[in-house]
Design an enzyme around this catalytic site. Structure first.
Site, short mmCIF file in Angstrom:
data_model
loop_
_atom_site.label_atom_id
_atom_site.label_comp_id
_atom_site.label_asym_id
_atom_site.label_seq_id
_atom_site.Cartn_x
_atom_site.Cartn_y
_atom_site.Cartn_z
N HIS A 29 43.06 46.39 45.21
CA HIS A 29 44.16 45.55 44.73
C HIS A 29 43.61 44.25 44.12
O HIS A 29 44.20 43.18 44.25
CB HIS A 29 45.12 45.23 45.88
CG HIS A 29 46.57 45.15 45.48
ND1 HIS A 29 47.45 46.18 45.66
CD2 HIS A 29 47.30 44.14 44.92
CE1 HIS A 29 48.65 45.80 45.23
NE2 HIS A 29 48.59 44.57 44.78
N ASP A 41 39.91 50.47 39.78
CA ASP A 41 40.13 49.10 39.30
C ASP A 41 39.53 48.12 40.28
O ASP A 41 38.85 48.51 41.22
CB ASP A 41 41.63 48.84 39.03
CG ASP A 41 42.46 48.56 40.29
OD1 ASP A 41 41.91 48.36 41.38
OD2 ASP A 41 43.70 48.54 40.16
#
Ligand SMILES: Cc1cc2nc3c(=O)[nH]c(=O)nc-3n(C[C@H](O)[C@H](O)[C@H](O)COP(=O)(O)O)c2cc1C
Length: 378
Positions: free
Chosen positions: A274, A305
């Site tokens: 996150h 990510d």
């Protein structure tokens, strides 16, 4: 656009964003959880992993196109879902989605976006995915899935790494209601006239998909409070039943979870911490990819990510087994500086760097990245 002739890197865009945004908003975007160790670990890991260049390869033509979920992408990139983007720039969801469309990559609309599901589908022509937080209010949750399906979103991304809100201390420090804090915040706005003008013209961002109704500092807490802490494997199966299309689960770190998701036939697994905003002790993206690719290759599409600021880092993720990389803050810093043009500029920086890295590593097209020619030999 003049402001954008200068920034040559995402870091330079970040510095411009810092100057344009009120401190409170910049910190909401830029900050991480606890001691911001994961935030720094992401950057350290991505920056320090070496690549070994290759020579004597004809690299006059570099092709970054690829196929994800059976559809073509101009590059193995996705814009990650980000709530409350409208604090950075008016109608930022629409502006970023249009920038993503113009470079041929998907945009993921957040549950906590400032643009409605249908409004974005009407306003942006490109490829749209919808990100679902498992909201406590099940009727609202199921309604969002239904609306995304009717509006033609291609992929549903279910985020599962916010069972509780992350401890974002920068946000807490701004929301403390001490008199000095208040005075500092108001005084700070004087130096941010362009941002204030945007808010004066467009109003404070609203949350049309979920009833968050919060300002920057409180958003993470209030949004987190709306997320259902009981959401588990059975509940995920229920979402699967309601969404016959492509389903991706975002926020996965543990190999056991990866195996279980793969065995349940999830189309995509999105490895993420996150962006360092949740579990501060979480591993960085390359570590996550390395542990996961040891146990699964080719079952589900792997998206990674957290911390990507350079095209060379995207390349490192690809050679570590990612099928695509999602960009969060990199694009939002650009949007904070100049809306759609800024987001586009950020995406072009990353794409250009990816092409340069591929050329220097002797890789001319994305499928060839999977063979490991550019890692140091032990
Ligand atoms: C301002 C901001 C808001 C975010 N909001 C969401 C969200 O609503 N849903 C979600 O799944 N992830 C959200 N994220 C996490 C991103 O989707 C992504 O995982 C993260 O930003 C990747 O790290 P990076 O910003 O370093 O690229 C948010 C991140 C930021 C910076």
């Amino acid at each position: 656009m003049n402001t954008l002739e200068e920034p040559a890197s995402i870091e330079q865009l970040r510095q411009l964003a810092r100057r344009r945004l009120p401190q409170q908003v910049f910190d909401f975007i830029d900050g991480g959880a606890d001691d911001e160790l994961a935030l720094r670990r992401n950057r350290h890991e991505l920056q320090s992993a070496p690549l070994v260049g290759r020579a004597l390869v004809n690299v006059t033509s570099i092709d970054t196109t690829c196929t994800i979920f059976g559809k073509p992408l101009a590059a193995p990139l996705v814009v990650a879902p980000m709530g409350a983007c409208g604090l950075a720039w008016p109608r930022a969801d629409v502006e970023i989605a249009r920038a993503a469309a113009s470079v041929g990559i998907p945009y993921v609309l957040s549950t906590f976006a400032n643009t409605g599901i249908e409004d974005l589908a009407d306003a942006a022509e490109g490829r749209l995915w919808f990100q679902l937080y498992p909201l406590r209010d099940r009727a609202l949750r199921h309604g969002l899935v239904h609306r995304a399906r009717v509006a033609g979103y291609e992929v549903l991304v279910v985020t599962v790494d916010v069972p509780v809100p992350g401890n974002r201390e920068r946000d807490h420090s701004h929301s403390r209601s001490s008199l000095t804090g208040l005075v500092k915040n108001v005084a700070g706005l004087i130096w941010r006239p362009r941002w204030c003008w945007g808010i004066a013209c467009h109003g404070l961002p609203r949350f049309p998909n979920a009833a968050a109704g919060a300002g920057a500092a409180a958003l993470a807490q209030r949004a987190g409070a709306q997320v259902d802490a009981t959401f588990d494997w059975d509940e995920l199966a229920r979402v699967r039943d309601r969404w016959p299309g492509t389903l991706v689960v975002k926020g996965i770190q543990h190999t056991n979870d990866v195996q279980r998701l793969a065995s349940l036939g999830m189309d995509g697994i999105w490895l993420s911490n996150h962006g360092g905003r949740q579990l501060d002790a979480a591993p960085g993206p390359l570590s996550l990819l390395q542990s996961v690719t040891q146990i699964q290759r080719g079952h589900s599409i792997l998206i990674a990510d957290s911390g990507f600021r350079r095209g060379s880092e995207v390349f490192k993720a690809l050679i570590s087994g990612a099928d695509a990389v999602a960009l969060g803050r990199s694009v939002l810093y650009g949007a904070a500086v100049a809306g759609r043009a800024g987001a586009l500029h950020a995406l072009q920086i990353i794409q250009r760097e990816l092409v340069q890295t591929m050329a220097m590593c002797g890789v001319t097209h994305i499928p060839a990245v999977t063979s490991p020619p550019c890692q140091p030999t032990p």
